[in-house]
Design an enzyme around this catalytic site. Sequence first.
Site, mmCIF file in Angstrom:
data_model
loop_
_atom_site.group_PDB
_atom_site.id
_atom_site.type_symbol
_atom_site.label_atom_id
_atom_site.label_comp_id
_atom_site.label_asym_id
_atom_site.label_seq_id
_atom_site.Cartn_x
_atom_site.Cartn_y
_atom_site.Cartn_z
ATOM 1 N N LYS A 78 0.842 -1.205 0.000
ATOM 2 C CA LYS A 78 0.000 0.000 0.000
ATOM 3 C C LYS A 78 0.875 1.252 0.000
ATOM 4 O O LYS A 78 0.615 2.211 -0.724
ATOM 5 C CB LYS A 78 -0.924 -0.005 1.219
ATOM 6 C CG LYS A 78 -1.770 1.251 1.358
ATOM 7 C CD LYS A 78 -2.523 1.238 2.690
ATOM 8 C CE LYS A 78 -3.399 2.431 2.886
ATOM 9 N NZ LYS A 78 -2.730 3.714 2.966
ATOM 10 N N LYS A 99 0.361 11.863 5.015
ATOM 11 C CA LYS A 99 0.602 10.845 6.043
ATOM 12 C C LYS A 99 1.102 9.557 5.401
ATOM 13 O O LYS A 99 2.097 8.974 5.842
ATOM 14 C CB LYS A 99 -0.674 10.573 6.838
ATOM 15 C CG LYS A 99 -0.550 9.401 7.833
ATOM 16 C CD LYS A 99 -1.888 8.888 8.323
ATOM 17 C CE LYS A 99 -2.743 8.285 7.259
ATOM 18 N NZ LYS A 99 -2.531 6.890 6.920
#
Length: 157
Positions: free
Chosen positions: A28, A96
């Site tokens: 991811k 983030k």
Amino acid sequence: SLWPLLSAIGDRKKMFYMGDIGNGHSMKLVHGLINAATLTGIAEALVVGKKAGIDAQTMFDVISASRGNSGTFQSRAPRMLDGNFTAAFTIDLKHKDMTLGIELAEALKIPVFVSETARNLFQAARAKGLGGADIAAVITVLEDWAGTTVRRTKNES
């Protein structure tokens, strides 16, 4: 096997066994770094093209029919050209995720120059107050610096 259960919630052709625990998360993060680098490259190119005098819709049409086309281009360039920065995925969340991806690279002692630069552009957008805006709004930082705005005119839509 969990495949029948998982197939109930998604396309089996888009599901991959990643191996060891943590590999899915790492994948991811890797994908997120590619997406961010692609997105910032798209924003840069559109701003340069606009500043050079190329029509926004023409750029979209040419890139859509060329090797510069991508899923990221098709999902975010129209938002950039329309000034539609209503969040589907926020700049804060992308920042983030990029930070986590860069931290993974650091732990592996791998320099990631493009990812660092892309993250800095997202940080500039956050400093501009755009943390809650869609990731497409990152183009506005470059537009500010270039003194131009990349938008379709009414007759281009």
